[in-house]
Design a protein around this motif. Structure first.
Motif, mmCIF file in Angstrom:
data_model
loop_
_atom_site.group_PDB
_atom_site.id
_atom_site.type_symbol
_atom_site.label_atom_id
_atom_site.label_comp_id
_atom_site.label_asym_id
_atom_site.label_seq_id
_atom_site.Cartn_x
_atom_site.Cartn_y
_atom_site.Cartn_z
ATOM 1 N N ASP A 93 -30.213 -35.543 26.016
ATOM 2 C CA ASP A 93 -30.897 -36.311 24.973
ATOM 3 C C ASP A 93 -30.099 -36.403 23.675
ATOM 4 N N GLU A 94 -28.868 -35.891 23.656
ATOM 5 C CA GLU A 94 -28.081 -35.933 22.415
ATOM 6 C C GLU A 94 -26.645 -36.325 22.742
ATOM 7 N N MET A 95 -26.242 -37.512 22.312
ATOM 8 C CA MET A 95 -24.889 -37.980 22.607
ATOM 9 C C MET A 95 -23.852 -37.091 21.925
ATOM 10 N N VAL A 96 -22.815 -36.703 22.676
ATOM 11 C CA VAL A 96 -21.761 -35.880 22.083
ATOM 12 C C VAL A 96 -20.848 -36.767 21.234
ATOM 13 N N PRO A 106 -21.253 -31.961 6.040
ATOM 14 C CA PRO A 106 -22.201 -31.602 7.108
ATOM 15 C C PRO A 106 -22.261 -32.710 8.153
ATOM 16 N N PHE A 107 -22.594 -32.334 9.391
ATOM 17 C CA PHE A 107 -22.546 -33.290 10.497
ATOM 18 C C PHE A 107 -23.809 -34.149 10.562
ATOM 19 N N ARG A 108 -23.604 -35.471 10.541
ATOM 20 C CA ARG A 108 -24.730 -36.403 10.760
ATOM 21 C C ARG A 108 -24.261 -37.435 11.781
ATOM 22 N N ALA A 109 -24.789 -37.315 13.002
ATOM 23 C CA ALA A 109 -24.324 -38.171 14.102
ATOM 24 C C ALA A 109 -24.452 -39.655 13.760
ATOM 25 N N ALA A 110 -25.555 -40.029 13.110
ATOM 26 C CA ALA A 110 -25.813 -41.446 12.841
ATOM 27 C C ALA A 110 -24.795 -42.038 11.869
ATOM 28 N N GLU A 111 -24.177 -41.174 11.043
ATOM 29 C CA GLU A 111 -23.232 -41.675 10.037
ATOM 30 C C GLU A 111 -21.786 -41.642 10.521
ATOM 31 N N PHE A 112 -21.567 -41.150 11.737
ATOM 32 C CA PHE A 112 -20.194 -40.958 12.203
ATOM 33 C C PHE A 112 -19.498 -42.300 12.458
ATOM 34 N N VAL A 113 -18.308 -42.451 11.868
ATOM 35 C CA VAL A 113 -17.471 -43.633 12.127
ATOM 36 C C VAL A 113 -16.102 -43.110 12.540
ATOM 37 N N SER A 114 -15.627 -43.500 13.735
ATOM 38 C CA SER A 114 -14.338 -42.960 14.176
ATOM 39 C C SER A 114 -13.205 -43.605 13.386
ATOM 40 N N PHE A 115 -12.122 -42.843 13.213
ATOM 41 C CA PHE A 115 -10.965 -43.292 12.435
ATOM 42 C C PHE A 115 -10.282 -44.468 13.134
ATOM 43 N N HIS A 150 -17.495 -28.725 24.715
ATOM 44 C CA HIS A 150 -16.452 -28.023 23.950
ATOM 45 C C HIS A 150 -15.777 -28.951 22.940
ATOM 46 N N HIS A 151 -15.639 -30.235 23.290
ATOM 47 C CA HIS A 151 -14.956 -31.180 22.391
ATOM 48 C C HIS A 151 -15.899 -31.846 21.387
ATOM 49 N N GLY A 152 -17.182 -31.481 21.422
ATOM 50 C CA GLY A 152 -18.136 -32.133 20.528
ATOM 51 C C GLY A 152 -18.144 -31.521 19.136
ATOM 52 N N GLN A 153 -18.548 -32.336 18.159
ATOM 53 C CA GLN A 153 -18.723 -31.797 16.810
ATOM 54 C C GLN A 153 -20.204 -31.702 16.422
ATOM 55 N N ASN A 154 -21.092 -32.002 17.380
ATOM 56 C CA ASN A 154 -22.533 -31.806 17.143
ATOM 57 C C ASN A 154 -22.776 -30.308 16.891
ATOM 58 N N ASP A 155 -23.836 -30.000 16.175
ATOM 59 C CA ASP A 155 -24.104 -28.589 15.846
ATOM 60 C C ASP A 155 -24.113 -27.693 17.083
#
Ligand SMILES: [Zn+2]
Ligand SMILES: [Zn+2]
Length: 360
Positions: free
Chosen positions: A220-223, A281-290, A188-193
């Motif tokens: 197989d997919e990190m949240v 658009p969501f790209r997990a590999a590019e995500f950098v937390s604030f 529920h808290h994920g931003q993955n598609d």
């Protein structure tokens, strides 16, 4: 006596326990600024909801007085269990509306604004939801569920949701099918598609199974936690109101009344909306937390703000019955100003001086 007088110390104790267990297991689940912001957001919501909660209960009691069709024997345990299940069913729709109607998302988004997922995230509760949520419990009022049962089951439903905000508990087998668990709440808290608009349940996940909004956590997919349009602030007051300003901007920019209506009551993720708010658009590999740099002095000020705020909240719980509504409001708004000021200190360039380590 306000029940939160007893629950707040338990919340803090459980956070300390989760922090130490995660360290022992070599997990890095807490970031200092994020944790202080979550805790202070929890305090902000309580400073408002001490009055907002009373407003909701008052509105519910009016509904019961006007529309109740049945009366119940409140000494029977099954009546309480029935009320809890029915409450949770209504909660599912409150929560779903909180994600799928832009105006209500403005209230709920704060709960999803953390990019971490731990027990402190659970305390990032909305301070602005009290004005509409009571409407969704109309079915309980029509069935004549007394106000005192409504208050108790609401508290049980809310408290249950605390423990599911953890990464230390894995999948729970058969329980995933009918209960809200840490695993399905992580989704529920994920931003993955695959996580978007999934798992709205409070205690029971059966509502999600029934209405097609359930998703299992994928091994197989990190949240990636948080929202696609990141908050990028440590100010818990701003986190509560910023999306109302987004809606205001969208309404002003809309050309027709239909468009304006949809900006307020349409889904937050309509293509026009996403374009207007610049959501990428969501790209997990590019995500950098604030994260922002801060000094050790800022760290001490942040921790002190939470300790001071907790003390002031406990004091308000004790003296609130003797204060007028205006005195309570003044007290709470002073505290909101204080938390907002502290949150904004984190990003003042003059206060910078080190990198932003995780909680240590
Ligand atoms: Zn939610
Ligand atoms: Zn949550």
């Amino acid at each position: 006596m306000n029940p939160y007088l007893y629950t707040v110390p338990v919340f803090f104790l459980m956070i300390a326990t989760e922090y130490w267990v995660s360290r022992i297991r070599g997990r890095d689940l807490y970031r200092f600024q994020d944790t202080v912001t979550s805790l202070n957001a929890g305090l902000v919501s309580q400073f408002i909801n001490i009055m907002g909660g009373a407003f909701s209960v008052y509105m519910y009691s009016l509904l019961v007085g006007q529309f109740s069709l049945l009366s119940w024997d409140t000494s029977q345990l099954w009546v309480w269990v029935f009320a809890l299940v029915l409450y949770d069913f209504c909660y599912y729709w409150v929560h779903r509306a909180g994600h799928e109607v832009n105006l209500f998302w403005a209230s709920h988004v704060i709960h999803h604004s953390s990019e971490e997922f731990n027990l402190s995230t659970a305390l990032r509760q909305s301070a602005t939801g009290f004005y509409f949520k009571w409407v969704f419990y109309f079915p309980l009022a029509v069935l004549g569920i007394p106000t005192q049962i409504f208050v108790v089951v609401a508290l049980i439903d809310l408290l249950y949701q605390y423990w599911v905000h953890t990464q230390l508990v894995g999948r729970m087998g058969i329980f995933e099918r009918f209960l809200v668990t840490p695993s399905n709440h992580r989704v529920h808290h994920g931003q993955n598609d695959y996580c978007i608009d999934k798992n709205y349940g409070g205690i029971f996940s059966i509502w999600d199974q029934l209405f097609g909004t359930y998703a299992d956590e994928r091994p197989d997919e990190m949240v990636i936690y948080g929202v696609r349009k990141p908050l990028r602030s440590w100010d818990p007051v701003w986190a509560n109101i910023q999306h109302y300003f987004v809606i205001g901007r969208l309404v002003r920019a809309s050309r027709s009344w239909h468009e304006k209506f949809m900006c307020v009551f349409g889904p937050p993720r309509s293509p026009a909306h996403l374009e207007a708010v610049g959501e990428a658009p969501f790209r997990a590999a590019e995500f950098v937390s604030f994260s922002t740099p801060y000094t050790s002095r800022m760290k001490h000020i942040g921790a002190a703000s939470t300790i001071f705020g907790t003390f002031m909240l406990m004091l308000l719980y004790l003296v609130a019955p003797r204060l007028s509504i205006w005195e309570s409001l003044a007290y709470s708004f002073l505290m909101l100003g204080f938390f907002s000021f502290i949150g904004r200190l984190w990003v003042r360039p003059s206060m910078m001086g080190s990198t932003s380590p995780r909680f240590q």
